[in-house]
Design a protein around this motif. Structure first.
Motif, PDB file in Angstrom:
ATOM      1  N   UNK A 145       0.836  -1.205   0.000  1.00  0.00           N
ATOM      2  CA  UNK A 145       0.000   0.000   0.000  1.00  0.00           C
ATOM      3  C   UNK A 145       0.868   1.251   0.000  1.00  0.00           C
ATOM      4  N   UNK A 146       1.964   1.225   0.799  1.00  0.00           N
ATOM      5  CA  UNK A 146       2.876   2.378   0.822  1.00  0.00           C
ATOM      6  C   UNK A 146       3.515   2.601  -0.551  1.00  0.00           C
ATOM      7  N   UNK A 147       3.697   1.499  -1.312  1.00  0.00           N
ATOM      8  CA  UNK A 147       4.268   1.611  -2.639  1.00  0.00           C
ATOM      9  C   UNK A 147       3.250   1.942  -3.713  1.00  0.00           C
ATOM     10  N   UNK A 148       1.969   2.025  -3.327  1.00  0.00           N
ATOM     11  CA  UNK A 148       0.929   2.431  -4.261  1.00  0.00           C
ATOM     12  C   UNK A 148       0.139   1.299  -4.885  1.00  0.00           C
ATOM     13  N   UNK A 149       0.456   0.045  -4.562  1.00  0.00           N
ATOM     14  CA  UNK A 149      -0.284  -1.083  -5.123  1.00  0.00           C
ATOM     15  C   UNK A 149      -1.730  -1.070  -4.639  1.00  0.00           C
ATOM     16  N   UNK A 153      -3.908   1.205  -4.805  1.00  0.00           N
ATOM     17  CA  UNK A 153      -4.397   2.498  -4.316  1.00  0.00           C
ATOM     18  C   UNK A 153      -4.850   3.339  -5.516  1.00  0.00           C
ATOM     19  N   UNK A 154      -6.109   3.766  -5.495  1.00  0.00           N
ATOM     20  CA  UNK A 154      -6.644   4.567  -6.589  1.00  0.00           C
ATOM     21  C   UNK A 154      -6.235   6.021  -6.451  1.00  0.00           C
ATOM     22  N   UNK A 155      -6.497   6.826  -7.501  1.00  0.00           N
ATOM     23  CA  UNK A 155      -6.177   8.257  -7.440  1.00  0.00           C
ATOM     24  C   UNK A 155      -6.933   8.963  -6.325  1.00  0.00           C
ATOM     25  N   UNK A 156      -8.091   8.428  -5.996  1.00  0.00           N
ATOM     26  CA  UNK A 156      -8.907   9.024  -4.933  1.00  0.00           C
ATOM     27  C   UNK A 156      -8.478   8.558  -3.542  1.00  0.00           C
ATOM     28  N   UNK A 157      -7.512   7.640  -3.501  1.00  0.00           N
ATOM     29  CA  UNK A 157      -7.020   7.170  -2.206  1.00  0.00           C
ATOM     30  C   UNK A 157      -7.699   5.920  -1.700  1.00  0.00           C
ATOM     31  N   UNK A 158      -8.618   5.347  -2.477  1.00  0.00           N
ATOM     32  CA  UNK A 158      -9.282   4.113  -2.058  1.00  0.00           C
ATOM     33  C   UNK A 158      -8.360   2.923  -2.328  1.00  0.00           C
ATOM     34  N   UNK A 159      -8.468   1.896  -1.471  1.00  0.00           N
ATOM     35  CA  UNK A 159      -7.583   0.732  -1.577  1.00  0.00           C
ATOM     36  C   UNK A 159      -8.379  -0.476  -2.065  1.00  0.00           C
ATOM     37  N   UNK A 160      -7.866  -1.096  -3.112  1.00  0.00           N
ATOM     38  CA  UNK A 160      -8.442  -2.331  -3.638  1.00  0.00           C
ATOM     39  C   UNK A 160      -7.773  -3.497  -2.901  1.00  0.00           C
ATOM     40  N   UNK A 161      -8.420  -3.943  -1.819  1.00  0.00           N
ATOM     41  CA  UNK A 161      -7.796  -4.953  -0.964  1.00  0.00           C
ATOM     42  C   UNK A 161      -7.651  -6.294  -1.663  1.00  0.00           C
ATOM     43  N   UNK A 162      -8.535  -6.580  -2.612  1.00  0.00           N
ATOM     44  CA  UNK A 162      -8.424  -7.832  -3.361  1.00  0.00           C
ATOM     45  C   UNK A 162      -7.109  -7.854  -4.138  1.00  0.00           C
ATOM     46  N   UNK A 163      -6.775  -6.735  -4.762  1.00  0.00           N
ATOM     47  CA  UNK A 163      -5.517  -6.634  -5.495  1.00  0.00           C
ATOM     48  C   UNK A 163      -4.319  -6.731  -4.561  1.00  0.00           C
ATOM     49  N   UNK A 164      -4.421  -6.071  -3.392  1.00  0.00           N
ATOM     50  CA  UNK A 164      -3.328  -6.106  -2.420  1.00  0.00           C
ATOM     51  C   UNK A 164      -3.115  -7.528  -1.920  1.00  0.00           C
ATOM     52  N   UNK A 165      -4.205  -8.235  -1.585  1.00  0.00           N
ATOM     53  CA  UNK A 165      -4.082  -9.605  -1.081  1.00  0.00           C
ATOM     54  C   UNK A 165      -3.484 -10.538  -2.134  1.00  0.00           C
ATOM     55  N   UNK A 166      -3.887 -10.350  -3.378  1.00  0.00           N
ATOM     56  CA  UNK A 166      -3.343 -11.189  -4.461  1.00  0.00           C
ATOM     57  C   UNK A 166      -1.844 -10.960  -4.618  1.00  0.00           C
ATOM     58  N   UNK A 167      -1.413  -9.687  -4.543  1.00  0.00           N
ATOM     59  CA  UNK A 167       0.007  -9.378  -4.680  1.00  0.00           C
ATOM     60  C   UNK A 167       0.788  -9.867  -3.470  1.00  0.00           C
ATOM     61  N   UNK A 168       0.186  -9.787  -2.272  1.00  0.00           N
ATOM     62  CA  UNK A 168       0.836 -10.310  -1.064  1.00  0.00           C
ATOM     63  C   UNK A 168       1.086 -11.803  -1.206  1.00  0.00           C
ATOM     64  N   UNK A 169       0.089 -12.523  -1.741  1.00  0.00           N
ATOM     65  CA  UNK A 169       0.237 -13.972  -1.925  1.00  0.00           C
ATOM     66  C   UNK A 169       1.344 -14.279  -2.934  1.00  0.00           C
ATOM     67  N   UNK A 170       1.424 -13.468  -3.993  1.00  0.00           N
ATOM     68  CA  UNK A 170       2.468 -13.681  -5.000  1.00  0.00           C
ATOM     69  C   UNK A 170       3.852 -13.495  -4.388  1.00  0.00           C
ATOM     70  N   UNK A 171       4.007 -12.445  -3.574  1.00  0.00           N
ATOM     71  CA  UNK A 171       5.298 -12.183  -2.936  1.00  0.00           C
ATOM     72  C   UNK A 171       5.639 -13.296  -1.944  1.00  0.00           C
ATOM     73  N   UNK A 172       4.643 -13.745  -1.170  1.00  0.00           N
ATOM     74  CA  UNK A 172       4.881 -14.821  -0.208  1.00  0.00           C
ATOM     75  C   UNK A 172       5.338 -16.085  -0.926  1.00  0.00           C
ATOM     76  N   UNK A 173       4.748 -16.365  -2.078  1.00  0.00           N
ATOM     77  CA  UNK A 173       5.210 -17.502  -2.885  1.00  0.00           C
ATOM     78  C   UNK A 173       6.655 -17.282  -3.327  1.00  0.00           C
TER      79      UNK A 173
END
Length: 502
Positions: free
Chosen positions: A357-361, A363-383
């Motif tokens: 989230x700090x890196x902008x993953x 995060x929309x221009x309005x500041x809303x966070x797409x948690x589904x996208x964040x969780x998917x990327x977290x899983x990819x990194x954990x793998x």
């Protein structure tokens, strides 16, 4: 002369729901010896010592002390029997004085009141006997980690100490403090005390170990006399792989200079100049206290820059704050994962998500966070960092040191960077986890990233680096590459006070 077995376990087994933590382990400790327990994280070392220390009870098997079968119901029970353990996490109360910590639960009394004068005097006498330079009236929080460890050890001398268990005792000590600890261990051996010693620092074993028992997956692989084995054989016993398979061969394709320091000065570092190149692993070696970490903390803005110049991708960032340097593409992995790197009260997934989230993953221009996208990327990194799925929803504080380090590495990939500075990247980490982390370093360098490896583990630096800087007494004493990168030459520059660069 026949040896005396202080401690002996037979068929020691510990089962948890769905987990066999220790599987029928036979182990013994003789009077006046140092017996090392060696194995990867999760091998069963901590489970074994927790039962010897009275913090845990076996599911099956027996423990004998001086030939007498015992069943400890608590740590205090084991201490009364003469077995004392200094765990990685100390049991000291930081706001109390040293003397108060030593005599906690053993306070000398004068009538209904604690006799503080007698407590201080007795603590002073104990330190004198053990040759520990510590003030009994000091507040414990003001002590260095080495001094706190000395206080923990001193607590063992209330009773009749026969067995001392040391869990990763040198993980945060300077070389001088390690020498003092090893001298103390030698004096204990002369008294007939048996010492169980746990460490991942295999280079220490030649100095202090009499025997080594290797554990893997909760089972005992074997016990060998240290005089009859070597590091390569022990690593192969522990991992099932030769040591040459631990370190990858990293392709060297040096590219542009991405960062420089010119005459950089900070506390403990004088006029250091260096270049960091894309596609290259730059190793930084030196004794503890040589200034190798402070140099790069100053480049990152984590320590004051008292002189000189720092550039990042051609831009002068000498006065830039740390956040700006991170945003510009230089990432720093701290050697202290608990104090600086991880939020221990949050899960592995949460730690990874925070950096994303700090890196902008997501995060929309309005500041809303797409948690589904964040969780998917977290899983990819954990793998990517080979963090087992079962550990991801757990609190980081509940993970082994190796898995905590994988989470810390994972956080590196939450924000795009061109330069990765890894400061003591494998401290307290077993060989299996090291191999996984080394593969990540290989992938970064071969993808064209610049990688800096700062390490007190000389074989690690020698085996990973394309080019090396050696620091001594706050100065860069040598820059080495190719055939110059051999242990004998590096060690010579460890003690060079002149400095190769002014």
């Amino acid at each position: 002369m026949q040896s005396t077995k202080l401690v002996e376990t037979r068929g020691l087994t510990k089962r948890y729901p769905g987990v066999l933590a220790l599987n029928g382990v036979d182990f013994d400790l003789e009077a006046g010896e140092v017996h090392v327990l060696f194995g990867e994280n999760g091998a069963g070392k901590s489970t074994l010592i927790s039962m010897l220390a009275g913090a845990n009870s076996p599911t099956e098997g027996t423990i004998t002390l001086n030939g007498q079968a015992l069943a400890f119901s608590s740590v205090a029970d084991a201490q009364r029997a003469g077995i004392y353990t200094v765990f990685q996490e100390f049991s000291l109360i930081p706001t109390l004085t040293v003397a108060e910590n030593i005599f906690l639960g053993w306070e000398p009394m004068r009538g209904p009141f604690v006799d503080h004068r007698a407590m201080r005097r007795r603590a002073h006498d104990m330190f004198e006997e053990l040759d520990f330079p510590i003030d009994p009236t000091a507040i414990t929080a003001s002590l260095s980690r080495a001094q706190q460890q000395m206080v923990e050890i001193t607590k063992a001398f209330h009773g009749d100490l026969s067995v001392l268990i040391l869990d990763e005792p040198t993980a945060s000590l300077t070389d001088r403090e390690v020498d003092h600890l090893f001298g103390f261990i030698a004096s204990l051996k002369e008294r007939g005390v048996g010492i169980i010693y746990i460490s991942h620092r295999i280079q220490e074993f030649q100095r202090i170990a009499d025997r080594v028992t290797v554990l893997r997956d909760g089972a005992r692989i074997g016990t060998v006399a240290m005089a009859e084995t070597d590091e390569h054989a022990l690593v192969e016993m522990m991992t099932g792989r030769a040591i040459t398979e631990i370190y990858p061969q990293i392709a060297h394709t040096p590219g542009d200079v991405l960062a420089t320091a010119e005459g950089l000065v900070t506390s403990g570092v004088s006029a250091a100049s260096l270049e960091i190149r894309a596609g290259e692993v730059l190793g930084i070696a030196g004794l503890v206290g040589s200034g190798k970490s402070r140099l790069f903390r100053a480049m990152m803005g984590l320590a004051p820059r008292l002189g000189g110049k720092v550039t990042l991708k051609g831009q002068d960032v000498t006065r830039a704050p740390t956040r700006a340097i991170l945003k510009a593409g230089m990432y720093y992995l701290s050697p202290d994962r608990k104090a600086e790197g991880l939020d221990l009260a949050k899960t592995s997934n949460d730690n990874l998500a925070l950096n994303l989230v700090m890196g902008g993953t997501g995060v929309s221009r309005m500041g809303f966070i797409n948690w589904k996208e964040v969780r998917a990327e977290s899983a990819r990194i954990a793998d990517y960092v080979e963090l087992h799925a079962g550990y991801r929803p757990k609190l980081v504080s509940q993970l082994s040191g190796g898995n905590q380090q994988k989470v810390l590495f994972g956080k590196c990939f939450g924000q795009e960077a061109d330069i990765y500075v890894f400061d003591e990247p494998t401290v307290g980490v077993d060989m299996g986890t090291r191999s996984a982390l080394y593969r990540l370093i290989q992938q970064l360098a071969e993808a064209g990233k610049a990688v800096v490896v700062i390490s007190s583990d000389l074989p690690e630096v020698l085996n990973l680096s394309h080019r090396m800087l050696v620091l001594a007494h706050g100065r860069i004493s040598a820059e080495l590459s190719g055939d110059e990168m051999v242990e004998e030459l590096v060690l010579k520059h460890f003690f060079d006070e002149s400095g190769a660069k002014a």
